[in-house]
Design a protein around this motif. Structure first.
Motif, PDB file in Angstrom:
ATOM      1  N   GLU A  71      40.266  39.380  30.923  1.00 13.93           N
ATOM      2  CA  GLU A  71      40.386  38.059  31.712  1.00 13.93           C
ATOM      3  C   GLU A  71      40.538  36.933  30.869  1.00 13.93           C
ATOM      4  O   GLU A  71      41.436  36.132  31.106  1.00 13.93           O
ATOM      5  CB  GLU A  71      39.484  38.017  32.870  1.00 13.93           C
ATOM      6  CG  GLU A  71      39.546  36.700  34.203  1.00 13.93           C
ATOM      7  CD  GLU A  71      40.970  36.997  34.623  1.00 13.93           C
ATOM      8  OE1 GLU A  71      41.447  37.894  34.555  1.00 13.93           O
ATOM      9  OE2 GLU A  71      41.034  35.833  35.507  1.00 13.93           O
ATOM     10  N   HIS A  79      43.959  37.122  29.457  1.00  7.31           N
ATOM     11  CA  HIS A  79      44.983  36.434  30.394  1.00  7.31           C
ATOM     12  C   HIS A  79      44.732  35.011  30.476  1.00  7.31           C
ATOM     13  O   HIS A  79      45.994  34.212  30.358  1.00  7.31           O
ATOM     14  CB  HIS A  79      44.735  37.038  31.882  1.00  7.31           C
ATOM     15  CG  HIS A  79      45.219  38.449  32.088  1.00  7.31           C
ATOM     16  ND1 HIS A  79      44.480  39.517  31.913  1.00  7.31           N
ATOM     17  CD2 HIS A  79      46.290  38.810  32.336  1.00  7.31           C
ATOM     18  CE1 HIS A  79      45.233  40.653  32.086  1.00  7.31           C
ATOM     19  NE2 HIS A  79      46.431  40.122  32.379  1.00  7.31           N
ATOM     20  N   ASP A 118      52.685  40.327  35.682  1.00  3.66           N
ATOM     21  CA  ASP A 118      52.531  39.223  36.376  1.00  3.66           C
ATOM     22  C   ASP A 118      53.701  38.457  36.803  1.00  3.66           C
ATOM     23  O   ASP A 118      54.258  38.158  37.757  1.00  3.66           O
ATOM     24  CB  ASP A 118      51.292  38.304  35.536  1.00  3.66           C
ATOM     25  CG  ASP A 118      50.280  38.955  36.107  1.00  3.66           C
ATOM     26  OD1 ASP A 118      49.905  39.509  36.749  1.00  3.66           O
ATOM     27  OD2 ASP A 118      49.316  38.521  34.859  1.00  3.66           O
ATOM     28  N   ASP A 162      47.021  33.134  44.342  1.00  2.00           N
ATOM     29  CA  ASP A 162      47.970  34.028  43.474  1.00  2.00           C
ATOM     30  C   ASP A 162      48.937  34.750  44.473  1.00  2.00           C
ATOM     31  O   ASP A 162      48.624  35.032  45.729  1.00  2.00           O
ATOM     32  CB  ASP A 162      46.957  35.509  43.018  1.00  2.00           C
ATOM     33  CG  ASP A 162      47.774  36.222  41.853  1.00  2.00           C
ATOM     34  OD1 ASP A 162      48.892  35.490  41.408  1.00  2.00           O
ATOM     35  OD2 ASP A 162      47.204  37.139  41.316  1.00  2.00           O
ATOM     36  N   GLY A 163      50.142  34.618  43.982  1.00  5.54           N
ATOM     37  CA  GLY A 163      51.270  35.080  45.042  1.00  5.54           C
ATOM     38  C   GLY A 163      51.721  34.168  46.026  1.00  5.54           C
ATOM     39  O   GLY A 163      52.583  34.506  46.953  1.00  5.54           O
ATOM     40  N   VAL A 187      54.059  31.795  43.071  1.00  5.57           N
ATOM     41  CA  VAL A 187      53.088  31.762  42.026  1.00  5.57           C
ATOM     42  C   VAL A 187      53.128  33.049  41.462  1.00  5.57           C
ATOM     43  O   VAL A 187      53.161  34.008  42.071  1.00  5.57           O
ATOM     44  CB  VAL A 187      51.689  31.442  42.436  1.00  5.57           C
ATOM     45  CG1 VAL A 187      50.532  31.428  41.199  1.00  5.57           C
ATOM     46  CG2 VAL A 187      51.714  29.908  42.955  1.00  5.57           C
ATOM     47  N   THR A 188      53.047  33.302  40.167  1.00  3.28           N
ATOM     48  CA  THR A 188      53.016  34.471  39.136  1.00  3.28           C
ATOM     49  C   THR A 188      51.737  34.809  38.628  1.00  3.28           C
ATOM     50  O   THR A 188      51.274  35.827  38.393  1.00  3.28           O
ATOM     51  CB  THR A 188      54.191  34.547  38.338  1.00  3.28           C
ATOM     52  OG1 THR A 188      54.196  33.428  37.556  1.00  3.28           O
ATOM     53  CG2 THR A 188      55.650  34.774  39.085  1.00  3.28           C
ATOM     54  N   SER A 189      51.196  33.596  38.253  1.00  3.02           N
ATOM     55  CA  SER A 189      50.015  33.720  37.217  1.00  3.02           C
ATOM     56  C   SER A 189      49.155  32.276  37.786  1.00  3.02           C
ATOM     57  O   SER A 189      49.554  31.251  37.813  1.00  3.02           O
ATOM     58  CB  SER A 189      50.054  33.578  35.910  1.00  3.02           C
ATOM     59  OG  SER A 189      50.829  34.906  35.448  1.00  3.02           O
ATOM     60  N   THR A 190      47.826  32.596  37.946  1.00  9.30           N
ATOM     61  CA  THR A 190      46.904  31.338  38.466  1.00  9.30           C
ATOM     62  C   THR A 190      45.423  31.577  38.089  1.00  9.30           C
ATOM     63  O   THR A 190      45.069  32.852  38.174  1.00  9.30           O
ATOM     64  CB  THR A 190      47.018  31.153  39.890  1.00  9.30           C
ATOM     65  OG1 THR A 190      46.265  29.964  40.306  1.00  9.30           O
ATOM     66  CG2 THR A 190      46.733  32.283  40.722  1.00  9.30           C
ATOM     67  N   TYR A 191      44.879  30.772  37.259  1.00  9.78           N
ATOM     68  CA  TYR A 191      43.728  30.786  36.849  1.00  9.78           C
ATOM     69  C   TYR A 191      42.996  29.484  36.769  1.00  9.78           C
ATOM     70  O   TYR A 191      43.629  28.265  36.937  1.00  9.78           O
ATOM     71  CB  TYR A 191      43.781  31.237  35.181  1.00  9.78           C
ATOM     72  CG  TYR A 191      44.425  32.472  35.055  1.00  9.78           C
ATOM     73  CD1 TYR A 191      43.717  33.595  35.153  1.00  9.78           C
ATOM     74  CD2 TYR A 191      45.770  32.244  34.624  1.00  9.78           C
ATOM     75  CE1 TYR A 191      44.583  34.884  34.989  1.00  9.78           C
ATOM     76  CE2 TYR A 191      46.405  33.689  34.389  1.00  9.78           C
ATOM     77  CZ  TYR A 191      45.820  34.742  34.652  1.00  9.78           C
ATOM     78  OH  TYR A 191      46.581  36.186  34.540  1.00  9.78           O
ATOM     79  N   ALA A 208      48.643  27.088  36.584  1.00  6.87           N
ATOM     80  CA  ALA A 208      49.452  28.325  37.162  1.00  6.87           C
ATOM     81  C   ALA A 208      50.771  28.288  36.622  1.00  6.87           C
ATOM     82  O   ALA A 208      51.260  27.380  36.000  1.00  6.87           O
ATOM     83  CB  ALA A 208      49.409  28.331  38.638  1.00  6.87           C
TER      84      ALA A 208
END
Lengths: 1003, 187
Positions: free
Chosen positions: A852, A855, A868, A924-925, A945-949, A959
């Motif tokens: 994580e 990522h 992703d 996410d998504g 959204v493809t990646s989000t943190y 994101a």
């Protein structure tokens, strides 16, 4: 009442009494009993309730065809529902309870259904689905839930073990009766590798019960001698308690061995599933007797005539003191004779044929038995148990002529060859009118890869009901199978059997012929699923003309016995209702397994630790001991984060990110795919595999590359290193290593077979550690052994050397944006190297980090992640990766596809960075919404959204996403829909959130 | 401290049938034209054995050659000699299209020893283990339950198994489980 006779019972050992429990009652039996024979010996006639009407049900048969007598067997980890008592061997301490009743077997509330029978006709469930709709939820569903299911589901883990066994033979003979033994002897003599199996614990089948004479010997003696002869042959494997379960393509055969069902306290696997490949299969599976459809034929005490005979001869158990035999063929006379000879009363044989039987009728009359020809049973009398029968003329409508008191009815409607295994893989059947049965059509046998038949059927299973014919047939079958399997057949003579001449059978599908609706509503076809003659007739009237449709509509043959007793009778009734000959109606499909096999046997050893192989890196044990919160990546288990005491997983991830950015992090990157590509054409090959140029990469340097499939979609990515003039090392994603290896081999073997390239997958040769952070160089310098300076190994270069005495290949590549070395060492020294880094790194603030953290750091840098940012529909151009797509190359996999109009469409959603206005993390998504609805009435969308943190470095949500015209809309604010229906505003920004100029990684 | 360690670190299980981690074994994947004289002599020099026929292996005293596919061999040498062997193979095969690569550390290596060793394998691999069909000198590339594997017999009671290192624990547990449940006695 049913009871144990003082003499007889060839299979029971009266010196070995056995105790068991049924519904809490302690009962006694003998070694050699089945649970069925032991229950009957204790007068336990009532053993269960039927599925739909909860009618009282007793044992009908003596073998695998039993539809009624299913019980819950065992307790706790040994519990198993739906076990047939006729195939359950008795053992000391056996514990069984009956099924499908409440509150007790004797008094069952559900039995009220029998009075509602006229409201529960065929297709009842289907009709409910239709009308009236509100009734479904409030009336029908609770009702059905209450009544659904036979046995209980097990609650505990299965305490037993199971296994598979892969076996290979020239000839496999299924069935250990006299036909099977004859065929096996012939095949064995040819020198072929032979397996002969018998599903029960005893050899010989029906012949030993019926007292057939073979080559001047009693069948029992002949069987014993034959078994001994087979055991003496080194090329023959001979096994009881092994059932042929299914025949499949190419001579694949599943067989089910019950090793410990009768010895539950002994060690070892309970069941073994034999997975056999054989050149030839001989099905010598015998035949099953059919019931006759007359009113009340489901009452406990009404049994198959052959079963009544089996219980007397095999287990010394009589079903009743007075047995009425009802038949349409000669064989049932044997039952009358056996009973009479055992000192029991047979008040009458009711033979539906005007002319009666042959020699056996004279023998029966000679014993003083009354034989009534042309007669039928109008109905069985009794409540819960047979007390008598009413007799009528078969030709009439049921006008009662006489009543006979009795406590057992032995019925025989003729015999149906067991054609299941013949039919599993496409063997066809033909209708034999004279014997009223479907029998295998040898001209249409199951065929193997060569187009030749690989299943041969023998004996009674082939429609030869008389022993003399059956043996001649089995003799030839054994020889044919041996020959077809490459064995050498010597001259020989078939064994000669003698059995009585018989009169022809008369097909009787309903008794009496003109039975009224009232009688037909009590004439059962399928005992387990409660399907009666009237139900099949109703289905025909309602238009279910196909036998497969009628089966599903009425549930005929859909119970756990798969209609072994009911199918032929049912389709005869259907044919009659449709006014067409039986062969025109045809049979339903025979599907494996022949009888249910345990789920444990199917799973074999695949449970607990062996459920699935888990791939472990050389450092796995350290991770496990140091708080790793694992996540599956393919079959690998990778640490998601290393959680310390008092921390949440989220805390651990944040700590790992900050520590790596500020000090020093270690990542176990061993799972990354590593493929060696070598050869004079390797450069040309890689130029086709990757979108960018790999042939021009200088030796000693690294280049990031993208791989697409023929359709242009992004498939994998990774860093490629040029090792020497004709060798490259390609890194793939963790999940992509085997797939990309196969992909390369596919192109090399099938398309470019003349290119000189070899590929080797060396993924697991190396343990790979990413040493990341401002202190990365310091720790490597401390360990020492090679020059890791900026000058010696600049960014995007690699070097071979030694670190701390371990041979190492060091790549200066960075997926985090920090100063980073990825170091490959031999896997066998991976753990030592990891430990060395941790120890040396202590003064530099070293901490391992998980996937994580990896990522988040890559997302802060705007790096894409396969899986992703890609989902199989994304092309590199969508991700603004045009820089990694060579313009110079004539071709690469995906190039042509990417030039097609839809792929080149400027309206494709493109990758951008996203920042919520309130600093929160985007779901996410989540989809970006636009005003209006599309043609399906759904909200219009303009991105996702493809990646989000949460970025601990920037302390806000970050994101990436694909957005319509995204790169042209920098600074615009768009709205993303959340699961709760509200929206969140986000600004379109550059996807690189951190160190845009790459100063930190290039030091 | 930096000594090489095999995947199960020498673990053993079982008595009448023993399953053990057979330790580190040098292994080299060699791809090339198996009929070429140059390759044949290079293999002989590296291992002391001739190139075997399809599905066969020559193995003695830690050195051997196994046929893996029409253009691939697996050379077996002592663990410590693998790198040197790769270097001499490369030198001997210079100018011919071939690939030699050290895969010693990518593998786990086990021995199954006992009278019913055949049964242990026949329960988990779709291979005919009857003595008429398989014996010393032959090799099979197959699967064992759910993992890829290759195996050969060095004598009537010893079977060697190789698989990928990452599934070494699975393979060890699988072989031990198969051994513990006893013989089928069908051979």
């Amino acid at each position: 009442m049913s009871t144990r006779l003082s003499s007889g019972g060839r299979l029971v050992n009266k010196d070995k009494p056995v105790e068991f429990q049924f519904n809490g009652k302690r009962l006694k039996g003998y070694e050699g009993d089945t649970l069925a024979s032991a229950l009957l010996a204790n007068d336990q006639m009532l053993v269960g309730r039927s599925f739909k009407y909860h009618r009282p049900r007793g044992i009908v048969a003596s073998g695998a065809e039993e539809p009624n007598a299913l019980v819950n067997l065992g307790q706790g980890g040994k519990f198993e529902p739906n076990q047939r008592v006729t195939t359950t061997e008795l053992f000391d301490g056996l514990y069984a309870t009956s099924q499908n009743h409440w509150p007790t077997l004797e008094f069952d509330i559900g039995a009220i259904n029998t009075y509602l029978a006229r409201f529960l006709p065929a297709g009842f469930y289907y009709k409910m689905f239709m009308f009236p709709r509100p009734f479904w939820k409030h009336v029908y569903e609770p009702f059905i839930r209450q009544s659904a299911g036979l046995g209980k589901a097990p609650k505990d883990r299965d305490a037993d073990t199971y296994e598979h066994f892969y076996a290979f033979y020239d000839v496999v003979v299924i069935g250990g009766g006299i036909a099977g033994l004859t065929a096996a002897l012939e095949a064995g003599k040819s020198g072929a590798r032979v397996l002969v199996m018998e599903q029960t614990a005893a050899w010989g089948g029906r012949a030993v019960v019926d007292g057939v004479e073979i080559d001047g010997q009693a069948a029992e003696e002949w069987v014993a001698a034959s078994v001994e002869a087979l055991q003496a042959m080194e090329n023959v494997e001979i096994r009881t308690r092994l059932m042929g379960a299914g025949v499949y393509d190419h001579g694949y055969l599943l067989a089910y061995e019950r090793l410990r069902d009768h010895l539950p306290e002994e060690k070892g696997p309970r069941h073994r599933l034999w997975r056999i490949r054989t050149k030839q299969i001989v099905t010598a599976t015998g035949a099953i007797e059919r019931p006759i459809s007359f009113a009340g034929n489901d009452l406990p005490g009404v049994m198959l005539a052959s079963a009544v005979r089996d219980y007397v001869v095999n287990w010394g158990v009589s079903i009743g003191d007075r047995t009425v035999v009802v038949t349409n063929n000669d064989d049932a006379y044997r039952t009358a004779i056996v009973l009479k000879e055992a000192g029991l009363d047979v008040p009458a044989i009711i033979d539906a044929r005007q002319g009666g039987a042959g020699a056996l009728m004279d023998e029966a009359r000679g014993l003083g038995i009354r034989v009534e020809t042309g007669k039928a049973i109008a109905k069985v009398k009794g409540k819960g148990r047979v007390t008598g029968v009413a007799i009528c003329a078969q030709a009439g409508q049921g006008g009662v002529l006489d009543e006979i008191a009795c406590d057992c009815v032995a019925m025989s409607g003729g015999w149906s060859p067991v054609v299941h295994l013949w039919s599993h893989c496409g063997g066809k059947l033909k209708w034999d009118d004279a014997q009223a049965m479907f029998r295998p059509d040898p001209a249409k046998a199951p065929k193997g890869a060569s187009g030749e038949a690989f299943v041969i059927t023998a004996g009674i299973a082939n429609g030869h009901l008389r022993s003399a014919d059956a043996l001649v047939d089995a003799f030839e079958a054994g020889r044919s199978a041996a020959k077809a399997a490459g064995g050498k057949v010597k001259a020989g003579k078939a064994p000669v059997a003698a059995d009585a001449d018989e009169a022809t059978l008369e097909a009787i599908w309903l008794m009496p012929q003109g039975a009224s609706i009232k009688l037909r509503m009590k004439a059962w076809l399928d005992f387990q699923n409660d399907v009666k003659v009237s139900d099949v007739q109703l289905a025909a009237r309602e238009g279910f003309e196909s036998v497969e449709h009628a089966k599903r509509y009425t549930t005929l043959g859909m119970a756990t016995d798969q209609g072994k007793l009911s199918n032929i009778n049912g389709l005869a009734i259907l044919s009659d209702a449709l006014d067409q000959p039986i062969p025109q109606t045809g049979t339903t499909t025979f599907r494996p397994p022949y009888t249910p096999i345990s789920m444990g046997a199917i799973a074999g050893e695949a449970r607990d630790e062996l459920f699935q192989p888990i791939r472990r890196t050389p450092m796995y044990q350290w991770h496990e001991a140091n708080g790793a919160d694992f996540e599956p990546v393919g079959h690998w288990r990778r640490p998601y984060a290393f959680v310390r005491s008092g921390e949440s997983v989220h805390d651990a991830v944040n700590r790992e990110v900050m520590n790596t950015r500020e000090k020093l992090g270690l990542l176990d990157a061993s799972t990354l795919g590593k493929l060696i590509v070598k050869g004079p054409d390797a450069g040309k090959f890689l130029d086709m595999m990757y979108t960018n140029m790999m042939s021009t990469l200088p030796v000693g340097k690294c280049r990031y590359g993208l791989m697409c499939n023929e359709n242009g979609f992004l498939s994998d990515d990774g860093v490629v290193a040029r090792i020497n003039e004709d060798t490259w090392l390609c890194h793939t994603t963790t999940g992509g290593a085997d797939r990309i290896h196969a992909w390369m081999e596919d192109w090399l073997q099938c398309e470019w077979w003349d290119w000189k390239v070899y590929v080797a997958n060396v993924t697991e040769q190396y343990a790979q550690v990413a040493v990341v952070g401002p202190n990365a160089r310091k720790v490597l310098e401390k360990i020492g052994g090679m020059d890791v300076s900026k000058e010696a190994i600049p960014f995007m270069q690699w070097a071979d050397g030694e670190l701390g005495g371990i041979k190492a290949r060091v790549y200066r590549i960075s997926f985090s944006g920090e100063l980073s070395y990825e170091i490959a060492v031999p896997a066998s020294q991976g753990r030592a190297f990891w430990d060395m880094l941790l120890e040396a790194g202590e003064e530099f603030g070293v901490m391992p980090y998980g996937t994580e953290c990896l990522h988040i750091m890559r997302a802060e840098k705007g790096f894409i992640m396969i899986g992703d940012e890609t989902d199989g529909t994304v092309i590199p151009q969508d991700l603004n990766l045009n820089w990694a797509i060579s313009k110079k190359k004539e071709d690469y996999l995906g190039k042509r596809a990417q030039e097609r109009s839809h792929m080149a469409d400027p309206n494709r959603w493109k990758l951008v960075g996203l920042e919520t206005l309130d600093g929160s993390v985007l779901p996410d998504g989540a989809y970006a919404v636009a005003p209006g609805l599309n043609s399906n009435g759904q909200r219009n969308t303009i991105g996702r959204v493809t990646s989000t943190y949460h970025s601990p470095t920037l302390n806000k949500g970050i994101a990436m996403g694909l957005v319509h015209n995204g790169p042209d809309r920098m600074g615009d604010v768009i709205e993303f829909r959340k699961v709760d229906g509200t929206t969140v505003k986000a600004r379109i920004v550059d996807q690189v959130f951190y160190d845009k100029d790459g100063e930190k990684q290039n030091v | 401290m930096s000594e090489a360690v095999s995947v199960m670190n020498g673990a053993e299980r079982g008595t009448s049938i023993r399953v053990r981690d057979a330790g580190l074994q040098g292994m080299i994947t060699l791809r090339g034209d198996l009929s070429a004289a140059k390759l044949k002599s290079a293999v002989k020099a590296a291992t002391g054995h001739a190139v075997p026929k399809a599905r066969e292996i020559a193995f003695a005293d830690g050195k051997g050659v196994a046929w893996m596919s029409p253009d691939e061999l697996l050379l077996l040498v002592p663990y410590g000699e693998a790198d040197a062997a790769v270097a001499s193979l490369e030198a001997a095969l210079a100018g011919t299209h071939s690939l030699a690569v050290n895969v010693s550390d990518a593998r786990a290596f086990f021995a199954v020893e006992g009278a019913s060793a055949r049964d242990v394998i026949a329960k988990i691999a779709p291979v005919d283990m009857h003595p008429d069909s398989f014996g010393p000198g032959e090799l099979r590339r197959t699967r064992m339950a759910q993992a890829a594997a290759a195996f050969w017999m060095s004598d009537a009671e010893t079977i060697h198994v190789i698989c990928f290192r990452s599934v070494g624990q699975y393979m060890f547990d699988l072989l031990a489980t198969s051994a513990e449940t006893g013989a089928v006695e069908a051979f």
